[in-house]
Every structure is written in C-alpha cells, then in structure tokens.
Design an enzyme around this catalytic site. Structure first.
Site, PDB file in Angstrom:
ATOM      1  N   LYS A  82      29.630  32.773  36.715  1.00  0.00           N
ATOM      2  CA  LYS A  82      30.948  32.125  36.653  1.00  0.00           C
ATOM      3  C   LYS A  82      31.997  33.227  36.500  1.00  0.00           C
ATOM      4  O   LYS A  82      32.195  33.766  35.422  1.00  0.00           O
ATOM      5  CB  LYS A  82      31.024  31.146  35.483  1.00  0.00           C
ATOM      6  CG  LYS A  82      32.322  30.355  35.418  1.00  0.00           C
ATOM      7  CD  LYS A  82      32.284  29.336  34.276  1.00  0.00           C
ATOM      8  CE  LYS A  82      33.569  28.524  34.233  1.00  0.00           C
ATOM      9  NZ  LYS A  82      34.750  29.360  33.919  1.00  0.00           N
TER      10      LYS A  82
ATOM     11  N   ASP B  44      35.957  58.274  53.739  1.00  0.00           N
ATOM     12  CA  ASP B  44      37.285  57.659  53.712  1.00  0.00           C
ATOM     13  C   ASP B  44      38.180  58.248  54.791  1.00  0.00           C
ATOM     14  O   ASP B  44      38.985  57.542  55.412  1.00  0.00           O
ATOM     15  CB  ASP B  44      37.937  57.866  52.341  1.00  0.00           C
ATOM     16  CG  ASP B  44      37.280  57.015  51.265  1.00  0.00           C
ATOM     17  OD1 ASP B  44      37.607  57.208  50.083  1.00  0.00           O
ATOM     18  OD2 ASP B  44      36.446  56.160  51.618  1.00  0.00           O
ATOM     19  N   ALA B  45      38.037  59.550  55.024  1.00  0.00           N
ATOM     20  CA  ALA B  45      38.872  60.226  56.027  1.00  0.00           C
ATOM     21  C   ALA B  45      38.574  59.700  57.428  1.00  0.00           C
ATOM     22  O   ALA B  45      39.490  59.486  58.239  1.00  0.00           O
ATOM     23  CB  ALA B  45      38.650  61.728  55.976  1.00  0.00           C
ATOM     24  N   GLU B  46      37.291  59.477  57.720  1.00  0.00           N
ATOM     25  CA  GLU B  46      36.920  58.947  59.039  1.00  0.00           C
ATOM     26  C   GLU B  46      37.429  57.512  59.209  1.00  0.00           C
ATOM     27  O   GLU B  46      37.909  57.135  60.284  1.00  0.00           O
ATOM     28  CB  GLU B  46      35.399  59.008  59.209  1.00  0.00           C
ATOM     29  CG  GLU B  46      34.870  60.429  59.374  1.00  0.00           C
ATOM     30  CD  GLU B  46      33.357  60.503  59.318  1.00  0.00           C
ATOM     31  OE1 GLU B  46      32.782  61.327  60.045  1.00  0.00           O
ATOM     32  OE2 GLU B  46      32.746  59.739  58.538  1.00  0.00           O
TER      33      GLU B  46
ATOM     34  N   LYS C 276      28.500  28.025  29.297  1.00  0.00           N
ATOM     35  CA  LYS C 276      29.389  29.023  28.709  1.00  0.00           C
ATOM     36  C   LYS C 276      28.612  29.941  27.770  1.00  0.00           C
ATOM     37  O   LYS C 276      27.859  29.482  26.910  1.00  0.00           O
ATOM     38  CB  LYS C 276      30.517  28.333  27.928  1.00  0.00           C
ATOM     39  CG  LYS C 276      31.344  27.362  28.762  1.00  0.00           C
ATOM     40  CD  LYS C 276      32.248  28.057  29.732  1.00  0.00           C
ATOM     41  CE  LYS C 276      33.502  28.538  29.062  1.00  0.00           C
ATOM     42  NZ  LYS C 276      34.480  29.083  30.020  1.00  0.00           N
TER      43      LYS C 276
ATOM     44  N   GLU D 215      37.435  33.063  44.039  1.00  0.00           N
ATOM     45  CA  GLU D 215      38.051  33.634  42.844  1.00  0.00           C
ATOM     46  C   GLU D 215      38.505  35.047  43.179  1.00  0.00           C
ATOM     47  O   GLU D 215      37.784  35.795  43.851  1.00  0.00           O
ATOM     48  CB  GLU D 215      37.007  33.681  41.722  1.00  0.00           C
ATOM     49  CG  GLU D 215      37.572  33.686  40.342  1.00  0.00           C
ATOM     50  CD  GLU D 215      37.743  32.283  39.770  1.00  0.00           C
ATOM     51  OE1 GLU D 215      38.234  32.192  38.643  1.00  0.00           O
ATOM     52  OE2 GLU D 215      37.403  31.293  40.441  1.00  0.00           O
TER      53      GLU D 215
ATOM     54  N   GLU E 211      24.473  30.597  39.478  1.00  0.00           N
ATOM     55  CA  GLU E 211      25.237  31.779  39.883  1.00  0.00           C
ATOM     56  C   GLU E 211      26.241  32.148  38.796  1.00  0.00           C
ATOM     57  O   GLU E 211      26.584  31.311  37.951  1.00  0.00           O
ATOM     58  CB  GLU E 211      25.967  31.494  41.201  1.00  0.00           C
ATOM     59  CG  GLU E 211      26.952  30.353  41.105  1.00  0.00           C
ATOM     60  CD  GLU E 211      27.287  29.714  42.452  1.00  0.00           C
ATOM     61  OE1 GLU E 211      28.485  29.605  42.744  1.00  0.00           O
ATOM     62  OE2 GLU E 211      26.360  29.313  43.187  1.00  0.00           O
TER      63      GLU E 211
ATOM     64  N   CYS F 119      70.101  28.807  17.504  1.00  0.00           N
ATOM     65  CA  CYS F 119      69.312  30.010  17.190  1.00  0.00           C
ATOM     66  C   CYS F 119      69.076  30.800  18.471  1.00  0.00           C
ATOM     67  O   CYS F 119      68.540  30.258  19.446  1.00  0.00           O
ATOM     68  CB  CYS F 119      67.985  29.599  16.571  1.00  0.00           C
ATOM     69  SG  CYS F 119      66.838  30.955  16.356  1.00  0.00           S
TER      70      CYS F 119
ATOM     71  N   LYS G  76      24.558  24.269  40.029  1.00  0.00           N
ATOM     72  CA  LYS G  76      24.907  23.254  41.029  1.00  0.00           C
ATOM     73  C   LYS G  76      23.639  22.649  41.621  1.00  0.00           C
ATOM     74  O   LYS G  76      22.660  23.368  41.869  1.00  0.00           O
ATOM     75  CB  LYS G  76      25.721  23.878  42.173  1.00  0.00           C
ATOM     76  CG  LYS G  76      27.053  24.469  41.737  1.00  0.00           C
ATOM     77  CD  LYS G  76      27.717  25.223  42.873  1.00  0.00           C
ATOM     78  CE  LYS G  76      28.992  25.913  42.392  1.00  0.00           C
ATOM     79  NZ  LYS G  76      29.539  26.826  43.398  1.00  0.00           N
TER      80      LYS G  76
END
Length: 700
Positions: free
Chosen positions: A143, A61-63, A345, A202, A141, A462, A321
């Site tokens: 969902k 991360d530093a590099e 589902k 997504e 694939e 109300c 698909k």
C-alpha cells in the site's frame, strides 16, 4: 524485438550521426527525419522503461541525453512531425492558473482497514459468505503512501490525468503527470482489444530522494517538507510543469477501474497488473503475491512488514484484493469502499525525542492549540520537529513538561502524536507547561466554555483569526473566490484593506493593482471573482461566516429551513433545536455568534454590498443536465464566472479546458486559439455568445 536490438540500434545511431549531449545534432532533410523519427521515439521509450521502471539502464546518461537531444532537434526543425505521444511532449511550457475539474469514469473510493489477523479472517469470511464460494484467491501488494491519481487512455494515448479529489471529481493535472517518466504517453492497449481505459495509481517520492531534498532545503535555511506524500501531492499540483519535472516523482499503477469495450476487462487482478507491467507501467507486480487462502495472505503481510524499513519507498500497509474480477459486482460496495478489497495497516512507528519548547497557535475560530517544538528525530524516513499537544487537558493527562523525553508515534504514517513521557529521564530543570490566560496574538482574555476542553480567544478582530477567517470565507465550499488564498488574505490584511470579511466586497481595482503580486489582469480577475461570489446564496454564506460547529451540511439545513439570514438571527435556541441534527451546543453557538454586535454589522455590510443572504436552490432546473460548457474569449453580457453559474443553475457542468467530454465551446471576443483548435480537432460544437444566450432562454 529484444534488448539486443534496442541496444545495438542505439549504438548504431550514436555512431552514424556522431551524437553527443555537448554537440549540436546534425540537421536532417525532412525525408531523412521521417525515416528515423519513430525509431528514436521507440529507443527513448525503451530506455525510459529500463531506467525508470526496471532500474536497469543499459546506456549511459550521456548517451541517453544525446539521442533525446537528436529527437528534440528534429521536432524543432519540423514541428508538423510532433505527435501527442512523443517523449519530448512530457513537459509543456504553459503555466496554468487553475486546474479544471474532471469526473472520474469510476469513483476513486477508499479502502476499509484491517489491523490484525482476526480482522483479515473476518474479511475472508464476509467475502466467502457474499460470493457463496468456499475458496477465494487473493492478490496481496504494498500500500503505497503517496498522492492518488487516475489515468485515462484512449486509443492507446494518455489523454488525461487527475487527482483523487473527492473521489467522484478530481483536478485535471495532465500536463504535470506527463512529466513523470513512469507514465507511458502511449501504451498498446488496442492489442488487447481495449479502446478506453481508466487506471488508478499513486505518485510517490523515494526515501533517499526525499532525504536529499530536505537536506538541500535545510542547507538554504528553508523548512524541511513534512513527508514524501505531501510533497508528492503538492508537486503534481504545481502551476508550472517545468517545475514539476525537477521533482523526483515516480508513478505506480495498481488497478484497472474502467474498460471499453467492457468485455475486454482482464479476468483477474493479477492478469490486469501483469498486462500493465508488460506494457511498460511501473506496478506492484514484482512485489505482488497470489495467495490461495487467508493464512498465506497473513504470512505475506507479516513478511512485508518485517522488511518495510529496507524498502526504497514509504508504505503504510498492504492491500488485499479478490483476484477474480468477475466477483466484484457480486460483492459490491459499501457507501465508501469496495467489499472485494481491504487494507492491512502496519503498526505505527515510534521514536523518542526531547521537547525543547511549547508555542501556542490561534485557530480560525479562536481555539488555542499548544504545539511542542522537538529535537528533530527521523521516524519512518520523515524528520519530525513539532507535534500538536491538542489542549490543556491532554498536557495534564500525559504530565508533559518542557525538556521531557517523550515517545512519539506516526499514526497512519503521517500524523505525529505523543504517546507517553519517559519520566525516569526527566531532568531536574524540566518545566511544567503553563497555559496562557491571554491570546498570544491579540492579548484578549481567553475563555473556556463549561464542558469543553479548548481555551478560546473570542475577539473576532484577533489578527491571527482574521486572516484564517478571510481564507475560509473565500474557500471553495464557502464563497469560492478564486485567487483569494492565504497568501493574498495576509497581503490584504497587512495592507489594511481587509480587516473583516465584509471588507472583501468593498475592494476596488485601484486598491489591488498597487499591491505586490498584482498585475492589472490578476487584480481584475480577483474583482470579477468577488463579484461572482455574491450570488452563492445563504448556505454558502453561513458556512463562510465560520460559526463554530456549523459545517456545510448544517449550513444547508439552516438555509433550507429559514430561507433568509435575518430569520436565523431572530430565531431562539429552542427554535434552532427544532432543526434535524442541531442540538444544544450548536444552537447555543449560533445564538452566541449572532448575539455579537460586530457580527451583525458584518452581515449588514454584506447585504449592503449586494451579497445574497437568502436561500438559492442548487439548480433552478435540469434542462441542461448532462451537458458540459467551456468558455473562451470575453463575453459582453457578463463575466465568465457569471456565465458558468447560469449554466450550472440549469444542471450543466463547466470546465476550463476542451476535452472529449465537452458539449459546447462558447466563443466570445478574442478567443484562445488553443481551445478553438482542440474543439475543431475533437469535433466539439462551437457557439457564439448570442447562440449561448438563446440556449439559456430556451432552457428556462
């Protein structure tokens, strides 16, 4: 160029320029900067791909921070070297007050759902019958359970990102989506002969990141977020991109929906996803399976369902698909979904927990809803701490008591629901749930109409209802008063400025400017928005009044039939039932509403304030149909909102930002430099206020 080239080049630059994230990078001459800047962008793009898409970083991360800081310093020193696809341009400092609406090139439709093997076999049978083919290859694939987006690339550059919206029109959230590092700012589509391309995707938040965010919130005594999907959807609609970048968002793309030239559309869905994957997008490619028949589809769906808990992200099913894209036109669409795809589902997740207490909330039309407070329980990576019990009949049917152990289920991965009570575990001190006889907000006696299940508070004053009614009246489909959301509605009610929706039209600038949250500009903006809303017409007013059972469609039918609100007030129930789709219940509800003196007084005050209570046609003519107008600066003839209404009444559309879809930029006094510069860059025609008014006059 292979991995070794990028790794070696990174090490070479780090060493040559003695780079470190805690040191200031060296200042280069412009000639030196020009030589190295594109190399730095390529390196950062490569390392983003390794880290965010492959999850296989090859530098620390530093590099990474060091080379990023080096690029940023060069662009700060030489702003003319900044390009739209530079990785430093992911975050903008501009804070938007609204998101302009944009039309998708291809509609973002829903998918039909299947829930078992028989449903999948029926889908396969229909596809074969419609296509006339005996053998169909499918792609299967995951969902993803996130916030839907569309991405537009033009000449290899990411030029626009939008939310799903209503499927036809979404909100332009390009600046926010640019902060997500799995969305390439440049992708080499031109290599495939593609000039313009729209992609579906997504935005998601991984389970571990979501859990960490909620732990941090609870440590600060803040309520946890409900689920990753809602947090992702809310994040991409934040007003400040600097805040969006703090959220751990990931974008996955899963469908190419539009291509120019059209003959360069990939031939198969598998090939399209592989192309996107190879170009650096995060896709379902590694989890996608090419299936030769429906049995392979079923087997893969069951396999993935068995491993869903071990996945780093939430999924609520699989998408199937047809692989051959040439069949899509032949298979076609229903009114809401493609016939060449379906969603399988998964079964809902269940857990057991204990009901700690029950509170009663008051809805906009006075319905009293019991809400069970639960011992927090994790269900599919989401902490559930409350659940609706719907109504008194539901409580009786399930025989639910306080302190009961209950089985709850998340249907569709979002909505928690009480399935049953574990009566064997009921403790001796369990208490029956007693439904109140009086409103928990105002103390009025509750009523229940014959044949209905809901207890209601019918007091129009109300407090709990008033704020919700104000918000509804100002909502987009009603009077569309920008800037008058729930927080402002509550503020106005607490300040005793608005106790009734008609009070909105009697607000003054001096009332608003003394309130917290309101500066002079925001106060004037709200006053202008209120003024502009007066011309929305009868249908929008009727819907905004919040008459029970009167949605926008019914409101439009009433407006079209009666033309004037006072004709509706005078109409009998029998007259009302003559209108299509208005039966006894709706007719009775309308008569009850207009039978209350306080509601008639509200209508009179709206009329006195200048609110149009007659029908208006959505477009007086279509002379300007197909044109899009953007406004900048102050107009002397009217407010911008009124100007928008004028062109929309002639069939045109409007937007808050200049894009390649813009037809005219109307320039008033003190125009914004950004819009002018962009219009000039895109070759958009700019016209003065005088030219604009002449154009309107000629179009009538």
């Amino acid at each position: 160029m292979n991995d070794k080239f990028f790794i070696d080049k990174t090490k070479e630059i780090l060493k040559t320029y003695n780079l470190s994230p805690d040191k200031h990078p060296p200042k280069l001459s412009k000639e030196e900067a020009i030589k190295i800047i594109n190399t730095l962008r390529e390196l950062i793009n490569y390392h983003d791909y390794r880290y965010y898409v492959l999850n296989q970083p090859v530098i620390s991360d530093a590099e990474y921070d060091a080379i990023y800081k080096f690029l940023k310093s060069i662009e700060d020193n030489y702003p003319d070297l900044i390009t739209p696809d530079s990785l430093t341009q992911r975050v903008s400092s501009d804070i938007s007050s609204t998101f302009p609406q944009v039309k998708h090139l291809a509609p973002m439709l829903s998918l039909d759902n299947t829930y078992n093997e028989d449903d999948l076999r029926d889908f396969d049978r229909r596809v074969k019958e419609l296509s006339g083919k005996e053998h169909i290859e499918y792609c299967v694939e995951p969902k993803y359970d996130g916030a839907g987006i569309s991405l537009l690339y033009e000449n290899d550059l990411f030029v626009r990102g939008a939310t799903r919206g209503d499927g036809e029109v979404g909100e332009d959230v390009t600046k926010n989506l640019k902060t997500i590092k799995t969305i390439p700012l440049r992708a080499n589509f031109s290599k495939q002969g593609i000039r313009l391309l729209e992609i579906r995707g997504e935005v998601i938040i991984n389970k571990d990141d979501f859990k960490k965010i909620n732990e941090e919130r609870m440590a600060e005594n803040l309520p946890p977020y409900a689920n990753p999907r809602n947090l992702a959807a809310g994040s991409i609609r934040l007003q400040d991109p600097q805040e969006v970048v703090k959220r751990p968002l990931t974008a996955l793309v899963y469908q190419i929906t539009y291509v120019e030239p059209t003959n360069n559309m990939p031939k198969t869905h598998y090939g399209a996803i592989k192309m996107l994957h190879d170009l650096g997008f995060k896709t379902p490619f590694l989890d996608m399976k090419l299936c030769k028949n429906i049995q392979e589809v079923i087997d893969y769906c069951r396999y993935f369902e068995s491993k869903r808990e071990s996945l780093p992200y939430e999924i609520d099913g699989m998408v199937i698909k047809v692989n051959d894209i040439s069949l899509y036109d032949e298979l076609g669409f229903t009114s809401h979904a493609p016939r060449w795809a379906t969603a399988f589902k998964f079964k809902a997740k269940q857990a057991t927990t204990i009901i700690l207490d029950v509170i009663f909330s008051v809805g906009r039309v006075g319905n009293i809803t019991p809400v069970a407070k639960l011992e927090p329980v994790s269900l599919g990576g989401v902490t559930i701490s409350s659940v609706s019990l719907f109504n008194e009949d539901f409580i009786r049917e399930k025989d639910i008591h306080i302190k009961d152990t209950v089985i709850i289920e998340r249907a569709g991965e979002v909505i928690p629901y009480v399935v049953s009570v574990v009566k064997e575990a009921r403790p001796k001190d369990a208490k029956p749930i007693v439904f109140p006889k009086y409103c928990p907000s105002c103390g009025s006696k509750l009523v229940k109409a014959p044949g209905e299940v809901a207890w209601r508070c019918i007091n129009i004053s109300c407090p709990a209802q008033v704020v919700l009614r104000i918000r509804h009246f100002a909502s987009k489909d009603a009077m569309d008063i920008k800037g008058l959301g729930e927080a402002v509605a509550q503020l106005l009610y607490d300040a005793k400025l608005v106790k009734n929706i008609a009070d909105i039209y009697y607000l003054k600038f001096s009332d608003l400017v003394r309130l917290p949250r309101f500066a002079k500009k925001s106060a004037q903006n709200l006053i202008d928005a209120i003024e502009a809303s007066k011309r929305r017409g009868l249908a929008r007013v009727l819907y905004g009044l919040g008459i029970r059972y009167v949605g926008l469609t019914t409101a439009k039918k009433l407006a079209s039939y009666y033309k004037d609100i006072w004709n509706i007030v005078k109409a009998s129930e029998e007259d009302l039932r003559n209108i299509e789709d208005i039966g006894d219940i709706v007719a009775r509800s309308i008569k009850e509403f207009f039978g209350l003196e306080q509601n008639i007084n509200t209508i009179k005050r709206l009329e006195e304030a200048g609110v149009l209570l007659k029908e208006v046609s959505e477009a007086v003519s279509n002379k300007l149909a197909g044109l899009q107008f953007v406004f900048t600066g102050t107009l002397s003839c009217c407010t911008r909102e009124v100007a928008r209404q004028m062109v929309e009444s002639l069939g045109a559309t409007t937007s808050d930002s200049v894009t390649h879809h813009t037809s005219y930029l109307v320039v008033g006094q003190d125009p914004g430099a950004t819009k002018l510069r962009k219009a000039n860059m895109l070759g958009i025609k700019t016209i003065s206020e005088e030219e604009f008014l002449r154009l309107l006059e000629d179009s009538k």
